[in-house]
Write an enzyme that holds these catalytic residues in place. Structure first.
Site, PDB file in Angstrom:
ATOM      1  N   SER A 151       0.827  -1.214   0.000  1.00  0.00           N
ATOM      2  CA  SER A 151       0.000   0.000   0.000  1.00  0.00           C
ATOM      3  C   SER A 151       0.859   1.261   0.000  1.00  0.00           C
ATOM      4  O   SER A 151       0.549   2.233  -0.691  1.00  0.00           O
ATOM      5  CB  SER A 151      -0.947   0.001   1.199  1.00  0.00           C
ATOM      6  N   TYR A 152       1.939   1.240   0.758  1.00  0.00           N
ATOM      7  CA  TYR A 152       2.839   2.394   0.844  1.00  0.00           C
ATOM      8  C   TYR A 152       3.581   2.600  -0.473  1.00  0.00           C
ATOM      9  O   TYR A 152       3.644   3.716  -1.004  1.00  0.00           O
ATOM     10  CB  TYR A 152       3.833   2.163   1.983  1.00  0.00           C
ATOM     11  N   ALA A 153       4.121   1.529  -1.020  1.00  0.00           N
ATOM     12  CA  ALA A 153       4.873   1.610  -2.274  1.00  0.00           C
ATOM     13  C   ALA A 153       3.982   2.095  -3.413  1.00  0.00           C
ATOM     14  O   ALA A 153       4.400   2.917  -4.240  1.00  0.00           O
ATOM     15  CB  ALA A 153       5.471   0.251  -2.611  1.00  0.00           C
ATOM     16  N   ALA A 154       2.751   1.584  -3.462  1.00  0.00           N
ATOM     17  CA  ALA A 154       1.835   1.986  -4.530  1.00  0.00           C
ATOM     18  C   ALA A 154       1.542   3.480  -4.466  1.00  0.00           C
ATOM     19  O   ALA A 154       1.545   4.178  -5.485  1.00  0.00           O
ATOM     20  CB  ALA A 154       0.536   1.191  -4.422  1.00  0.00           C
ATOM     21  N   LYS A 156       3.399   5.829  -3.003  1.00  0.00           N
ATOM     22  CA  LYS A 156       4.617   6.602  -3.268  1.00  0.00           C
ATOM     23  C   LYS A 156       4.944   6.646  -4.763  1.00  0.00           C
ATOM     24  O   LYS A 156       5.365   7.682  -5.282  1.00  0.00           O
ATOM     25  CB  LYS A 156       5.795   6.009  -2.486  1.00  0.00           C
TER      26      LYS A 156
END
Length: 249
Positions: A151-154, A156
Site C-alpha cells: 500500500s505504501y509503495a503503490a 509513493k
C-alpha cells in the site's frame, strides 16, 4: 539565508523528517507553517521555529480537501504569500500483499497521495505568483518493491508519477516540482532500533555510507536546496537522500 522571507507549508511537520526540514528552512530565513494532527508536538515545534524565524502550527486532518483549502488560505492570509509546498505526511500499514485490504490501501492513498494531489492544486495560483517550489516524497519501498509495503509503495510511486506530470505542466509557469527519497533516523526508527537492534544494525550495514540520515542536517539541507534558487534548473527529479542505498540509472 537562502530562504529569507520565503513562506513554506510542511505537512507532517511536528516530528521526524518534517520537523528536521522545518528547522533547516527556518535557519535559512523561511517562515514555516507546519501541519500535523499531533497538537502537543506541533505547538512545541512552532515555539522552536519562532526562536529561529517565524513559525505557525495548524492542526488539521489532511484527508479532508476542505481542511487543505483552509490551511492554504490561512497561510497566505498570515504571511501574504506562499513559496514552498512540502508534502511529507504519510501513514501506512505493513503486511503481505495478499493480506492487504481495501481499507489498508485507502489509508495509504488518503494520507499520502491524495493530500499531495490536493495541496498542489490548492497551492497552484500562489506558487505561480511566486515562481515557487514543490517538494514531494518518494520511497525506496516503491523503487525497490520492499516486502510487506504494497500500500505504501503503490501510493509513493503514484506520487512520483504525478510529480513528473505536474513538473512538465508547471514548468512554463516557473514552478519547480521535485522529490526526495530519504532514509533518516526518526523517532519511529529509534523505537524500532530499541526493539530490534540486530535488524537495525543489519539495515545500516547495507547502506554504503553506513549510517541513517539526520532529519535536519541530511534530509533538511537537501530540502533547503530544492526550496532555494540553487535548484531553479531542476524539475521532475527524484533525489535519493539515502546514503547510497539506491543508485538510480
Amino acid at each position: 539565508m537562502r530562504l529569507q522571507d520565503k513562506v513554506a507549508i510542511i505537512t507532517g511537520g511536528a516530528s521526524g523528517i518534517g520537523r528536521g526540514m522545518a528547522h533547516a528552512m527556518a535557519k535559512e530565513g523561511a517562515k514555516i507553517v507546519i501541519v500535523d494532527v499531533n497538537e502537543e508536538k506541533g505547538r512545541a515545534t512552532e515555539q522552536e521555529l519562532n526562536e529561529l524565524s517565524q513559525g505557525k502550527f495548524i492542526k488539521g486532518d489532511i484527508t479532508d480537501r476542505a481542511v487543505i483549502k483552509h490551511i492554504v488560505e490561512e497561510t497566505v492570509s498570515t504571511f501574504g504569500r506562499l513559496d514552498i509546498m512540502v508534502n511529507n505526511a504519510h501513514v501506512s500499514k505493513q503486511m503481505p500483499f495478499v493480506d492487504t485490504t481495501d481499507d489498508v490501501l485507502a489509508l495509504s492513498f488518503n494520507t499520502g497521495f491524495y493530500p499531495t494531489y490536493y495541496f498542489m492544486q490548492e497551492c497552484y495560483p500562489h506558487l505561480k505568483a511566486t515562481k515557487g517550489k514543490v517538494i514531494n516524497f518518494a520511497s525506496g519501498a516503491g523503487l525497490n518493491g520492499m516486502l510487506n509495503q504494497a500500500s505504501y509503495a503503490a501510493a509513493k510511486e503514484a506520487i512520483r508519477g504525478l510529480t513528473r506530470v505536474v513538473a512538465n505542466e508547471w514548468g512554463p509557469d516557473g514552478i519547480n516540482v521535485n522529490l526526495i527519497s530519504p532514509i533518516a533516523y526518526t523517532p519511529g526508527v529509534e523505537n524500532w532500533k530499541q526493539h530490534f537492534p540486530a535488524e537495525y544494525e543489519a539495515t545500516v550495514n547495507k547502506i554504503p555510507l553506513r549510517k541513517m540520515g539526520d532529519p535536519e542536517q541530511d534530509i533538511g539541507r537537501v530540502a533547503v536546496f530544492l526550496a532555494s534558487s540553487d535548484s531553479d534548473y531542476m524539475t521532475g527529479q527524484t533525489l535519493m537522500v539515502d546514503g547510497g542505498s539506491i543508485m538510480l540509472r
